[in-house]
Write an enzyme that holds these catalytic residues in place. Structure first.
Site, PDB file in Angstrom:
ATOM      1  N   HIS A  22      -7.084  -4.642  -0.762  1.00  0.00           N
ATOM      2  CA  HIS A  22      -6.417  -5.914  -1.057  1.00  0.00           C
ATOM      3  C   HIS A  22      -7.181  -6.644  -2.145  1.00  0.00           C
ATOM      4  O   HIS A  22      -7.076  -7.867  -2.282  1.00  0.00           O
ATOM      5  CB  HIS A  22      -6.353  -6.791   0.185  1.00  0.00           C
TER       6      HIS A  22
ATOM      7  N   HIS B 194       0.827  -1.214   0.000  1.00  0.00           N
ATOM      8  CA  HIS B 194       0.000   0.000   0.000  1.00  0.00           C
ATOM      9  C   HIS B 194       0.857   1.259   0.000  1.00  0.00           C
ATOM     10  O   HIS B 194       0.384   2.329   0.362  1.00  0.00           O
ATOM     11  CB  HIS B 194      -0.926   0.009   1.221  1.00  0.00           C
TER      12      HIS B 194
END
Lengths: 334, 334
Positions: free
Chosen positions: A219, A57
């Site tokens: 995700h 991320h």
């Protein structure tokens, strides 16, 4: 799978090493266990701020370590929570005697591992507080977890809690402000194309050539619905209407607008979304007083974006404007 | 084609509008003809700095307009040079009486259109100087153009020339410094996957599933060779060895290292490349004293990266460290 890596098992470690070498004036990377702290070391008497979670991320969270924001970031493996031990060591490393706040995106693994680390830290006499970030309005309960997921709102919580800690606020006040911000921000994302996790070797999900997933997680978790790709105006409306409705944001209120890229979307497209979001908020009489556009909370090379809205107040605006000096978020010089 | 846009013909205009709305404290967008200037307006007595070129490389150039860097950016259509008229109008808008330097990436259209604009400006009594940026070592002569292409080195030229202009240097000195920097930087890129230009609607080129293009241009122009995707260490070596060899960079010299993402590569991979590049430079005794890692000179959502090396000197280091306050490049607060 096409990636600029040496080995799927080494990508997080290799990347952290590069990060430490590139930014040695600002951060220090502890390689084993892996965590990132400020190069200047601990600030005695200041509340420490630790965040972390699965890698993939970036720049979240390591890019936000520095004066005015985080004291430490703890990266797990790709899309996997870091275990308790590095969280505990990072907590120890940043405790300046005033206690440590854990900022946790609401995923089961993160919650459990930060909780375990906090218990161990408390047993050593380090006072800790935990703040959950759960800003994704897409789903009330995602698979295997209780409550909403934490997504791009994490960045706003980290910035504002960081300003409060830097200003010398105490442990309970910093935790209270962080919780307040977490309660005033909502987000929703869209995916156009899935990312590929290095150790998986193939795209995380499939989407048809004219299909997008509204409400995607960072995700690649399922969202609310799959729809045909429409215009930027249509997509923006699908993302932002649930956000401001959930936030109950009304005519005359002030807001911060964050348009966040998921990693594989050109900046030009993020600004197209931003313009549409501004138009929509303008029409509803919501005043955007602060803005942020860029790739901040990504999902590897996922093509897509998210929109976050934070209800602003005088206090939050002052803390948002306080100086920040990290690799990936820096105050204007003015 | 999957993109967050309203209409392929409107993407540059829509995006510029969003950019202006998001950053109104820092920039002003002139919509017709399209160019971006500093919100604070022209600085009397300061040399003006204008750059521009086809869109699709964001944040270049608009993201670098502001104190310490550019005075104006002129975006053309996607991957297409801006015509002379907006360049002329931007030149007029930033002339504070000390003349204007044009920073031009070496592409035939950019060179011709900036030249035409400069002639018109001169005819109006605005003194101009032109500086060509041609840092790509991949090819000596690319199709349809004379000499090397201008790529990520543009960012370094803009920053350092911007610092010189801000410090009050005169027109010839700013142009001389810009040319000096352009002469001391070399770059080379790699593509893993092609971008899709909105009005074309399909990928700019094809690459096999385990194939990469070494020496790619930022518009997907052919490079030096297609090879099997190797490790990050192997790719880094293929990119950086020609760069430092062409630059004749020797043991004991100092350098700035820029690892630039092409738009669709995760930040984590850029740091893996950075670590490899540092190792290689270390082994050759080249001291990296400044670093930059991120998506600065992109090619829409192309998966890939480039490596640039700038030979540093005391003067360049001082100018590099001078305050800069743009949307996409900001000085540390320290």
């Amino acid at each position: 799978m096409k990636k600029l890596i040496n080995d799927p098992r080494r990508v997080v470690a290799d990347s952290a090493r590069g990060f430490g070498l590139a930014h040695s004036g600002l951060v220090r990377v502890n390689e084993d266990p892996l965590y990132i702290v400020r190069a200047a070391g601990v600030t005695p008497g200041k509340v420490g701020l630790v965040s972390g979670g699965g890698s993939g991320h970036e720049p979240l969270h390591a890019g936000f370590v520095g004066p005015g924001m985080l004291d430490a970031a703890v990266p797990g493996a790709m899309f996997s929570s870091p275990p308790p031990m590095p969280i505990l060591e990072a907590t120890r490393a940043v405790d300046g005697g005033a206690g440590v706040v854990h900022l946790i995106k609401n995923y089961t693994g993160d919650v459990l591992n930060f909780e375990a680390a906090a218990e161990l830290a408390e047993a050593e006499g380090i006072d800790t507080r935990s703040v959950l970030i759960a800003d994704d309005v897409a789903l009330e309960h995602a698979a295997g977890m209780t409550g909403r997921r934490g997504v791009a709102g994490a960045l706003l919580v980290e910035k504002i809690a960081g300003a409060a800690a830097e200003a010398g606020e105490g442990l309970d006040t910093v935790a209270r402000i962080a919780r307040y911000v977490a309660g005033q921000v909502r987000s929703m994302g869209v995916a156009l194309r899935a990312p590929t996790v290095p150790h998986a070797g193939r795209p995380s999900f499939d989407l048809g050539e004219d299909e997008v997933e509204i409400g995607i997680g960072i995700h690649g978790e399922p969202g609310r619905e799959r729809v045909r790709l429409g215009t930027a105006a249509e997509i923006t409306q699908r993302l932002i209407v649930p956000v401001i409705s959930d936030l109950n944001l009304r005519n005359g209120e002030e807001a911060l607008l964050l348009v966040n890229g998921m990693g594989g979307t050109p900046l030009s497209e993020l600004y197209v979304l931003y313009a549409e979001a501004r138009d929509l908020l303008d029409r509803r009489g919501i005043r955007v007083i602060r803005s942020l556009v860029g790739n901040f909370v990504t999902s590897l090379e996922m093509q897509g974006a998210s929109i976050s809205v934070l209800r602003m107040s005088e206090t939050l605006t002052r803390l948002w404007d306080a100086p920040v000096d990290t690799v990936s978020l820096r105050s204007p010089l003015r």
